[in-house]
Write an enzyme that holds these catalytic residues in place. Structure first.
Site, PDB file in Angstrom:
ATOM      1  N   ASP A   1       0.822  -1.205   0.000  1.00  0.00           N
ATOM      2  CA  ASP A   1       0.000   0.000   0.000  1.00  0.00           C
ATOM      3  C   ASP A   1       0.858   1.257   0.000  1.00  0.00           C
ATOM      4  O   ASP A   1       1.872   1.332   0.700  1.00  0.00           O
ATOM      5  CB  ASP A   1      -0.877  -0.018   1.266  1.00  0.00           C
ATOM      6  CG  ASP A   1      -1.881   1.110   1.287  1.00  0.00           C
ATOM      7  OD1 ASP A   1      -2.805   1.087   0.462  1.00  0.00           O
ATOM      8  OD2 ASP A   1      -1.733   2.020   2.125  1.00  0.00           O
TER       9      ASP A   1
ATOM     10  N   GLU B   1       1.690  -0.516  -5.012  1.00  0.00           N
ATOM     11  CA  GLU B   1       0.739   0.551  -5.331  1.00  0.00           C
ATOM     12  C   GLU B   1       1.546   1.834  -5.449  1.00  0.00           C
ATOM     13  O   GLU B   1       1.877   2.466  -4.451  1.00  0.00           O
ATOM     14  CB  GLU B   1      -0.328   0.694  -4.242  1.00  0.00           C
ATOM     15  CG  GLU B   1      -1.421   1.655  -4.694  1.00  0.00           C
ATOM     16  CD  GLU B   1      -2.134   2.425  -3.587  1.00  0.00           C
ATOM     17  OE1 GLU B   1      -3.186   3.000  -3.862  1.00  0.00           O
ATOM     18  OE2 GLU B   1      -1.619   2.477  -2.449  1.00  0.00           O
TER      19      GLU B   1
END
Ligand code: GLC
Length: 558
Positions: A219, A273
């Site tokens: 993330d 990401e």
């Protein structure tokens, strides 16, 4: 259609040399909270996923990526983690997660877990210890605590803005220091110069790899490292000079992670990401000793336009080739507007900044384009991501009453940004009224309400309809698995401005017509699949076809 070949991009030939399942995998994103609720509390859970594994196997996916399933106060729907080695009780138990990973694997499906290294929950023991400790204590050094500025230290330490809106700093309740949070105040940022932070995350990686996870989705992967001087953002900052995005020290972190992933017999995979507009900076994360792949947000954000899509595909392939990483093709995820809605708009690009309620939408047009986009994404070389509900053609739900909204992007923007709840609505499985089989009958109200008109969009209804989005995804993925393109290289077919066409090898062409005029198929071409009906041998607007033997008889196998 004129069939002339341009210089091939040698991505596939190179990939052949280095096999790896992730190079052309179809990864299905499971947003557990909204996938399937087995225990009737209105919240999706691991038992619900387990029940529906055969659906995912039959859809034909290679791996599942689970959004964070860890204990969390859910200030940001699980991206605020209080314990990285356990499962949120709303979702199940660690034993259930282990069982799910094993069962999925038995069906030939790998598991990717979501790792959130940039920040923790404000309920995480480290942050609790930090706020309970004195100024300057070692507990605070794992975060970014700083005195305020101005009279009484009443102003934040600097002008950094949270990605969710407002200042990126919040003052501790005792009115002392401020702490940094690039997202919500409930998500304090970790200090990656602190050795505990790196050691902890490396251990968390091993924890999940040891439990059978085939990889991790990382993330906010470009945000971990901050300028230690906390300098302000500058408009003229060069590459790597932004104070909290894409700083060069990040690469060392991912090199260490790669070594851990490579240490397993069946090497684990790192998926980043990485939201970066500069595609060359982006692919630096994909060098052979760093991440394996990263989400292609350029493609995701591209408007439905032949030239823009072609440019995005071309720059993606060109940038990935030198680092020998596969491109990824992503149309949606839990953060962005659902494709059938987005493609039905005059501006069909995606950007957080321009996301507003009340944008006129032609859903029929959006659905047609989303079908065409799906077959386009499936035909491109590399791996593909499908966000749950995309295969059903679910639209964005835009009439969620304010009191039912959950997303901090809505709250922190003062309601200017509609938030991301509209793409996170529970999946409709069966039946004609909510909860459409998401929860058992008599269950509690689901955490977000489903619209009353989703009966035609359930898995059950779409399974019986050969013209449904689900039937298209199933058929497209089945053909994709057969790889009708063999091992041949990618090359563009020059075509009219409104058409995007490419070949893979000698025998396969993917052809997308964006323009109003139907485009005739080349004589002798066999249609493998089309996203909508053809018009007497011509490809109508907003339609994708896969063609075999487009060069006509006798040319095959040249
Ligand atoms: C990522 C996630 C998003 C989350 C944010 C903060 O962008 O995809 O859902 O809110 O990180 O963790």
């Amino acid at each position: 259609m004129e069939v002339v070949r341009e210089a091939a991009v040698e991505t596939e030939a190179r990939s052949e040399e280095q096999p790896g399942w992730w190079r052309n995998a179809v990864v299905y994103q499971v947003y557990v909270r909204s996938f399937a609720d087995a225990n009737g509390d209105g919240i999706g859970d691991l038992a619900g996923v387990l029940e529906h594994l055969p659906y995912l196997r039959d859809l034909g996916v290679d791996a599942l990526w689970f959004n964070p399933w860890y204990p969390s106060p859910m200030a940001d729907s699980g991206y605020d983690i209080s314990d990285y080695r356990s499962i949120d009780p709303n979702f199940g138990t660690l034993a259930e997660a282990e069982h799910l990973i094993a069962e999925a694997s038995r069906l030939g499906i790998r598991t990717i877990v979501d790792i959130v290294p940039n920040h923790v929950s404000d309920q995480h023991p480290w942050f609790q210890a930090a706020v309970d400790s004195a100024l300057g204590s070692p507990e605070r050094e794992r975060f970014w605590f700083r005195p305020g500025t101005g009279p009484g230290g009443d102003s934040p330490p600097n002008g950094w803005q949270s990605i969710f809106g407002g200042s990126a700093w919040t003052r501790t309740e005792d009115g002392g220091e401020w702490y940094l949070h690039l997202f919500a105040p409930e998500q304090p940022d970790l200090n990656w110069t602190h050795p505990d932070v790196a050691a902890e995350h490396e251990d968390v990686l091993r924890f999940w790899f040891d439990r059978g996870a085939a990889g991790v989705r990382i993330d906010s992967a470009a945000l971990l490292v901050k300028d230690p001087e906390l300098r302000e953002e500058r408009a003229d900052a060069g590459p790597g000079e932004h104070p909290f995005t894409d700083r060069d020290d990040l690469h060392e972190i991912y090199r260490r992670w790669r070594a851990i992933a490579d240490g397993y017999d069946d090497p684990r995979v790192l998926v980043g990401e990485v939201w970066l507009p500069d595609v060359d900076r982006f692919t630096r994360y994909l060098r052979p000793d760093e991440l394996h792949t990263a989400f292609n947000f350029d493609f995701l954000g591209s408007p439905w336009d032949a030239e823009r899509m072609r440019a995005s595909i071309e720059s993606s392939l060109a940038a990935h080739a030198p680092v020998d990483a596969p491109a990824t093709w992503v149309l949606s995820n839990h953060d962005v507007t659902r494709p059938v809605t987005r493609y039905g708009r005059a501006d069909s690009s995606f950007a957080f900044e321009s996301k507003r309620l009340g944008t006129p939408t032609d859903l029929a047009r959006g659905r047609r384009r989303a079908r065409a986009a799906a077959l386009l994404a499936m035909a491109l070389p590399g791996s593909m991501y499908i966000y749950q509900g995309e295969e059903l053609g679910l639209p964005e739900v835009e009439d969620i009453p304010a009191e039912r909204k959950q997303d901090p992007m809505w709250f922190r923007s003062g309601g200017v940004d509609p938030g991301r709840d509209g793409c996170r609505i529970p999946i409709p499985w069966s039946g004609t009224t909510p909860p459409y089989g998401f929860s058992p009958n008599g269950a509690e109200r689901s955490w977000l309400d489903q619209p009353g008109d989703w009966a035609p969009l359930t898995v059950e209804a779409e399974s019986d309809d050969p013209r449904s989005m689900l039937s298209l995804y199933r058929a497209g993925l089945r053909l994709r698995r057969e790889a009708p393109w063999g091992t041949g290289a990618f090359s563009w077919f020059p075509s009219g401005d409104e058409v995007l066409a490419f070949a893979r090898g000698e025998d396969f062409v993917c052809f997308v017509n964006f323009g109003p005029d139907p485009v005739p198929l080349p004589a002798g071409a066999e249609v493998l699949i089309a996203s909508d009906d053809l018009e007497g041998g011509a490809v109508p607007q907003d339609t994708t076809v896969w063609l075999l033997n487009p060069l006509g008889q006798g040319e095959k196998g040249r």
